[in-house]
Motif scaffolding. Sequence first.
Motif, PDB file in Angstrom:
ATOM      1  N   ILE A   1       7.002 -17.643  -2.162  1.00  0.00           N
ATOM      2  CA  ILE A   1       5.706 -17.480  -2.799  1.00  0.00           C
ATOM      3  C   ILE A   1       4.552 -17.575  -1.799  1.00  0.00           C
ATOM      4  O   ILE A   1       3.443 -17.115  -2.074  1.00  0.00           O
ATOM      5  N   GLU A   2       4.820 -18.151  -0.614  1.00  0.00           N
ATOM      6  CA  GLU A   2       3.794 -18.235   0.414  1.00  0.00           C
ATOM      7  C   GLU A   2       3.865 -17.058   1.392  1.00  0.00           C
ATOM      8  O   GLU A   2       3.180 -17.053   2.414  1.00  0.00           O
ATOM      9  N   GLY A   3       4.676 -16.071   1.063  1.00  0.00           N
ATOM     10  CA  GLY A   3       4.832 -14.927   1.944  1.00  0.00           C
ATOM     11  C   GLY A   3       3.631 -13.999   1.938  1.00  0.00           C
ATOM     12  O   GLY A   3       2.833 -13.971   0.996  1.00  0.00           O
ATOM     13  N   PHE A   4       3.517 -13.207   2.997  1.00  0.00           N
ATOM     14  CA  PHE A   4       2.411 -12.260   3.163  1.00  0.00           C
ATOM     15  C   PHE A   4       2.300 -11.299   1.982  1.00  0.00           C
ATOM     16  O   PHE A   4       1.208 -11.038   1.464  1.00  0.00           O
ATOM     17  N   GLU A   5       3.436 -10.794   1.544  1.00  0.00           N
ATOM     18  CA  GLU A   5       3.422  -9.830   0.444  1.00  0.00           C
ATOM     19  C   GLU A   5       2.908 -10.462  -0.851  1.00  0.00           C
ATOM     20  O   GLU A   5       2.090  -9.880  -1.561  1.00  0.00           O
ATOM     21  N   PHE A   6       3.382 -11.674  -1.151  1.00  0.00           N
ATOM     22  CA  PHE A   6       2.917 -12.375  -2.353  1.00  0.00           C
ATOM     23  C   PHE A   6       1.432 -12.685  -2.266  1.00  0.00           C
ATOM     24  O   PHE A   6       0.678 -12.497  -3.226  1.00  0.00           O
ATOM     25  N   GLU A   7       1.001 -13.202  -1.111  1.00  0.00           N
ATOM     26  CA  GLU A   7      -0.398 -13.580  -0.956  1.00  0.00           C
ATOM     27  C   GLU A   7      -1.316 -12.373  -1.033  1.00  0.00           C
ATOM     28  O   GLU A   7      -2.463 -12.479  -1.487  1.00  0.00           O
ATOM     29  N   THR A   8      -0.823 -11.222  -0.605  1.00  0.00           N
ATOM     30  CA  THR A   8      -1.644 -10.006  -0.605  1.00  0.00           C
ATOM     31  C   THR A   8      -1.662  -9.324  -1.965  1.00  0.00           C
ATOM     32  O   THR A   8      -2.724  -8.903  -2.444  1.00  0.00           O
ATOM     33  N   LEU A   9      -0.505  -9.226  -2.600  1.00  0.00           N
ATOM     34  CA  LEU A   9      -0.419  -8.501  -3.868  1.00  0.00           C
ATOM     35  C   LEU A   9      -0.794  -9.355  -5.072  1.00  0.00           C
ATOM     36  O   LEU A   9      -1.204  -8.826  -6.112  1.00  0.00           O
ATOM     37  N   GLY A  10      -0.621 -10.667  -4.955  1.00  0.00           N
ATOM     38  CA  GLY A  10      -0.993 -11.543  -6.060  1.00  0.00           C
ATOM     39  C   GLY A  10      -0.221 -11.215  -7.327  1.00  0.00           C
ATOM     40  O   GLY A  10       0.993 -11.008  -7.308  1.00  0.00           O
ATOM     41  N   MET A  11      -0.934 -11.141  -8.437  1.00  0.00           N
ATOM     42  CA  MET A  11      -0.289 -10.979  -9.738  1.00  0.00           C
ATOM     43  C   MET A  11       0.328  -9.606  -9.959  1.00  0.00           C
ATOM     44  O   MET A  11       1.071  -9.411 -10.916  1.00  0.00           O
ATOM     45  N   VAL A  12       0.053  -8.637  -9.098  1.00  0.00           N
ATOM     46  CA  VAL A  12       0.699  -7.325  -9.250  1.00  0.00           C
ATOM     47  C   VAL A  12       2.045  -7.265  -8.527  1.00  0.00           C
ATOM     48  O   VAL A  12       2.732  -6.250  -8.584  1.00  0.00           O
ATOM     49  N   HIS A  13       2.433  -8.357  -7.863  1.00  0.00           N
ATOM     50  CA  HIS A  13       3.741  -8.400  -7.204  1.00  0.00           C
ATOM     51  C   HIS A  13       4.833  -8.336  -8.266  1.00  0.00           C
ATOM     52  O   HIS A  13       4.780  -9.017  -9.294  1.00  0.00           O
ATOM     53  N   SER A  14       5.868  -7.550  -7.996  1.00  0.00           N
ATOM     54  CA  SER A  14       6.940  -7.345  -8.982  1.00  0.00           C
ATOM     55  C   SER A  14       7.730  -8.616  -9.273  1.00  0.00           C
ATOM     56  O   SER A  14       8.380  -8.725 -10.309  1.00  0.00           O
ATOM     57  N   ASN A  15       7.692  -9.588  -8.352  1.00  0.00           N
ATOM     58  CA  ASN A  15       8.430 -10.832  -8.564  1.00  0.00           C
ATOM     59  C   ASN A  15       7.630 -11.887  -9.322  1.00  0.00           C
ATOM     60  O   ASN A  15       8.147 -12.967  -9.594  1.00  0.00           O
ATOM     61  N   ILE A  16       6.396 -11.595  -9.647  1.00  0.00           N
ATOM     62  CA  ILE A  16       5.645 -12.456 -10.556  1.00  0.00           C
ATOM     63  C   ILE A  16       5.925 -11.914 -11.953  1.00  0.00           C
ATOM     64  O   ILE A  16       5.210 -11.059 -12.472  1.00  0.00           O
TER      65      ILE A  16
END
Length: 208
Positions: A99-114
């Motif tokens: 959850i602290e990864g670059f992709e998560f931090e950048t995409l936020g709530m639009v990340h497919s894993n949220i």
Amino acid sequence: NKGTWLDIGCSTATLISEAKKVGWQVTGLDFEKTAIAAAEGKGVPMLTKPIEILDIQNQYDLISLFEVLEHLSNPRETLEACFKANTKGGSIVITIPNIEGFEFETLGMVHSNICPPSHLNHFSPSTLPKLLVDVGYEVTDIETPGYLDVDNVRNAMVSGKITTTGSKLLDTIILSDAPDAADQREALQGIVARSNKSGHLRIVAKKK
């Protein structure tokens, strides 16, 4: 015999059926009937109840949970059961989204894993080790060996899911069409992974 291995959430047991061929004594755990039948068809013995209620003690040299922990309502209870099931000196290997990864931090709530209620928990290189130590394990390895963070962020920007990373420099590198753009993105991905900022987290811990 290389040891005893329990793969929790093994699905059709593709991995451990191959491990069996090279000397591992393997067991799978899953709940989905089609997956269980496929695993048993490969000669893999299967457990079909949660490890928390099986009361297994000191039986497995290796326990793996690949992309499992984020789906569980009580991950601590699961890890406590794994600790009991591990032999002394045995190991647990966990992969999970970071959850602290670059992709998560950048995409936020639009990340497919949220994606509740499918994903109920989120961990990081700083939080999951604390839980493992609290359960009784000694953490021996932490890494984020992902390869797709930068590409996934680029795809999200190109598709319009997000408009910026929040950094003009990163936007330029990620969106560039220059002849060496792919090399630049590959170099950026390497920095992300080595900084424990990839969206894919792998942790190994040992039962002392």
